[in-house]
Motif scaffolding. Structure first.
Motif, PDB file in Angstrom:
ATOM      1  N   GLN A  93      39.841  -7.250  36.817  1.00 40.61           N
ATOM      2  CA  GLN A  93      40.273  -8.182  35.760  1.00 40.61           C
ATOM      3  C   GLN A  93      39.676  -7.783  34.407  1.00 40.61           C
ATOM      4  O   GLN A  93      40.371  -7.748  33.388  1.00 40.61           O
ATOM      5  CB  GLN A  93      39.780  -9.580  36.145  1.00 40.61           C
ATOM      6  CG  GLN A  93      40.511 -10.715  35.515  1.00 40.61           C
ATOM      7  CD  GLN A  93      40.014 -12.035  36.100  1.00 40.61           C
ATOM      8  OE1 GLN A  93      38.830 -12.383  35.966  1.00 40.61           O
ATOM      9  NE2 GLN A  93      40.880 -12.772  36.752  1.00 40.61           N
ATOM     10  N   GLN A  94      38.398  -7.450  34.406  1.00 44.51           N
ATOM     11  CA  GLN A  94      37.741  -7.080  33.138  1.00 44.51           C
ATOM     12  C   GLN A  94      38.313  -5.773  32.581  1.00 44.51           C
ATOM     13  O   GLN A  94      38.569  -5.662  31.385  1.00 44.51           O
ATOM     14  CB  GLN A  94      36.233  -6.944  33.341  1.00 44.51           C
ATOM     15  CG  GLN A  94      35.525  -8.268  33.594  1.00 44.51           C
ATOM     16  CD  GLN A  94      34.037  -8.051  33.874  1.00 44.51           C
ATOM     17  OE1 GLN A  94      33.308  -7.486  33.082  1.00 44.51           O
ATOM     18  NE2 GLN A  94      33.593  -8.491  35.037  1.00 44.51           N
ATOM     19  N   LEU A  95      38.509  -4.794  33.481  1.00 42.65           N
ATOM     20  CA  LEU A  95      39.079  -3.518  33.006  1.00 42.65           C
ATOM     21  C   LEU A  95      40.467  -3.732  32.427  1.00 42.65           C
ATOM     22  O   LEU A  95      40.838  -3.139  31.419  1.00 42.65           O
ATOM     23  CB  LEU A  95      39.192  -2.513  34.160  1.00 42.65           C
ATOM     24  CG  LEU A  95      38.036  -1.579  34.435  1.00 42.65           C
ATOM     25  CD1 LEU A  95      38.502  -0.436  35.322  1.00 42.65           C
ATOM     26  CD2 LEU A  95      37.402  -1.026  33.166  1.00 42.65           C
ATOM     27  N   TYR A  96      41.231  -4.610  33.077  1.00 42.34           N
ATOM     28  CA  TYR A  96      42.588  -4.882  32.593  1.00 42.34           C
ATOM     29  C   TYR A  96      42.543  -5.530  31.209  1.00 42.34           C
ATOM     30  O   TYR A  96      43.365  -5.231  30.346  1.00 42.34           O
ATOM     31  CB  TYR A  96      43.333  -5.769  33.594  1.00 42.34           C
ATOM     32  CG  TYR A  96      44.793  -5.932  33.225  1.00 42.34           C
ATOM     33  CD1 TYR A  96      45.693  -4.877  33.396  1.00 42.34           C
ATOM     34  CD2 TYR A  96      45.270  -7.128  32.690  1.00 42.34           C
ATOM     35  CE1 TYR A  96      47.024  -5.003  33.039  1.00 42.34           C
ATOM     36  CE2 TYR A  96      46.603  -7.260  32.328  1.00 42.34           C
ATOM     37  CZ  TYR A  96      47.476  -6.192  32.508  1.00 42.34           C
ATOM     38  OH  TYR A  96      48.799  -6.321  32.144  1.00 42.34           O
ATOM     39  N   GLN A  97      41.568  -6.391  30.999  1.00 45.79           N
ATOM     40  CA  GLN A  97      41.438  -7.020  29.675  1.00 45.79           C
ATOM     41  C   GLN A  97      41.130  -5.978  28.602  1.00 45.79           C
ATOM     42  O   GLN A  97      41.566  -6.085  27.467  1.00 45.79           O
ATOM     43  CB  GLN A  97      40.331  -8.082  29.690  1.00 45.79           C
ATOM     44  CG  GLN A  97      40.821  -9.414  30.218  1.00 45.79           C
ATOM     45  CD  GLN A  97      39.694 -10.357  30.572  1.00 45.79           C
ATOM     46  OE1 GLN A  97      38.537 -10.105  30.255  1.00 45.79           O
ATOM     47  NE2 GLN A  97      40.019 -11.433  31.245  1.00 45.79           N
ATOM     48  N   ILE A  98      40.349  -4.965  28.981  1.00 45.37           N
ATOM     49  CA  ILE A  98      39.953  -3.949  28.001  1.00 45.37           C
ATOM     50  C   ILE A  98      41.070  -2.923  27.782  1.00 45.37           C
ATOM     51  O   ILE A  98      41.379  -2.564  26.658  1.00 45.37           O
ATOM     52  CB  ILE A  98      38.715  -3.169  28.509  1.00 45.37           C
ATOM     53  CG1 ILE A  98      37.538  -4.076  28.719  1.00 45.37           C
ATOM     54  CG2 ILE A  98      38.346  -2.061  27.539  1.00 45.37           C
ATOM     55  CD1 ILE A  98      36.454  -3.416  29.542  1.00 45.37           C
TER      56      ILE A  98
END
Ligand code: ADP
Ligand code: 5GP
Length: 225
Positions: A126-131
């Motif tokens: 989820q965090q990587l996708y946000q970045i």
């Protein structure tokens, strides 16, 4: 969180027409024991254009695990220092320990035109996708049954009964995040599952949006008689 737009438009010359393309952040997640390390190992052995992101963790090494290869094993104080210095692209609490993706090696690999493979949980995906949004491809691997998942965890002989119980309890929570992924596969037969993951990787590399060199090639075609 990092501005990944600065590091994602990369050249990679791996297609027959050798178009430059954006590097891929290829995420494999699954409940512990479903087989993502097994699939990752096969992918890495099969594909020289893919490099593993080695996470840092405060979890103690399992028998056979090698520092710097399987994980960077660090203590809590070091992990906190790295977090404070923004050295992680993402990090999360998993099973009472902390796990994080060191930023610098990922940037170096993308700059070198390599794709990067991440074995991280749903929080990390989820965090990587946000970045990095469209540069991230997320694959979730399911076990064929919960009984088989437990059999695999026990068969691996790396965790105590207590740890296995905690992993089984957490598996339901992990599985509930299946809809945060682009692809969901059942790992019944390891070779068949690996073949599917490899197909996804190859197809994703060919996406028009990733082939940043394509427009130059089209212009050249247009100039030809
Ligand atoms: P994870 O990385 O998801 O925790 P592993 O790759 O370590 O899982 O796999 C857990 C155990 O299950 C290992 O002993 C592995 O050899 C075995 N395993 C993996 N995939 C399969 C499969 N398709 N069928 C049977 N056993 C498997
Ligand atoms: P294990 O202890 O079995 O090696 O890993 C436990 C869980 O932590 C797995 O689901 C694995 O994918 C996840 N994990 C490993 N490294 C990272 C990381 O850097 N970030 C996040 N968010 N999860 C990770």
């Amino acid at each position: 969180m990092a501005d990944m737009t600065q590091i994602t438009p990369r050249s990679a010359l791996d297609q027959p027409a050798s178009f430059k393309r954006r590097g891929l952040l290829f995420v494999l997640s699954s409940p512990s024991g479903a087989g993502k390390s097994t699939i990752s190992r096969k992918l890495l052995a099969d594909d020289p254009g893919l490099n593993m992101s080695v996470s840092a963790t405060t979890r103690p090494p399992r028998p056979g695990e090698v520092d710097g290869k399987d994980y960077h094993f660090v203590d809590l104080e070091r992990f906190r220092e790295m977090t404070a210095a923004s050295q992680f692209l993402e990090w999360a609490h998993v099973f009472d320990h902390r796990y994080g993706t060191p930023r610098a090696p990922v940037e170096t690999m993308l700059e070198a035109g390599q794709d990067v493979l991440f074995d991280i949980d749903w929080q990390g995906a989820q965090q990587l996708y946000q970045i990095a949004g469209g540069d991230v491809v997320r694959v979730f691997i399911l076990p064929p049954s919960m009984t088989e998942l437990e059999r695999r965890l026990r068969g691996r002989r790396t965790d105590s009964d207590e740890v296995i119980e905690r992993r089984m309890t957490r598996a339901h929570g992990e599985i509930s995040h299946w809809d945060g992924y682009d692809y969901v596969l059942v790992n019944d037969d390891a070779d068949a599952c690996f073949a599917k993951v490899r197909t996804i990787l190859h197809a994703e590399r060919l996406k028009r949006s990733r082939q940043t060199g394509l427009i130059g090639f089209i212009r050249k075609l247009e100039r030809e008689d």
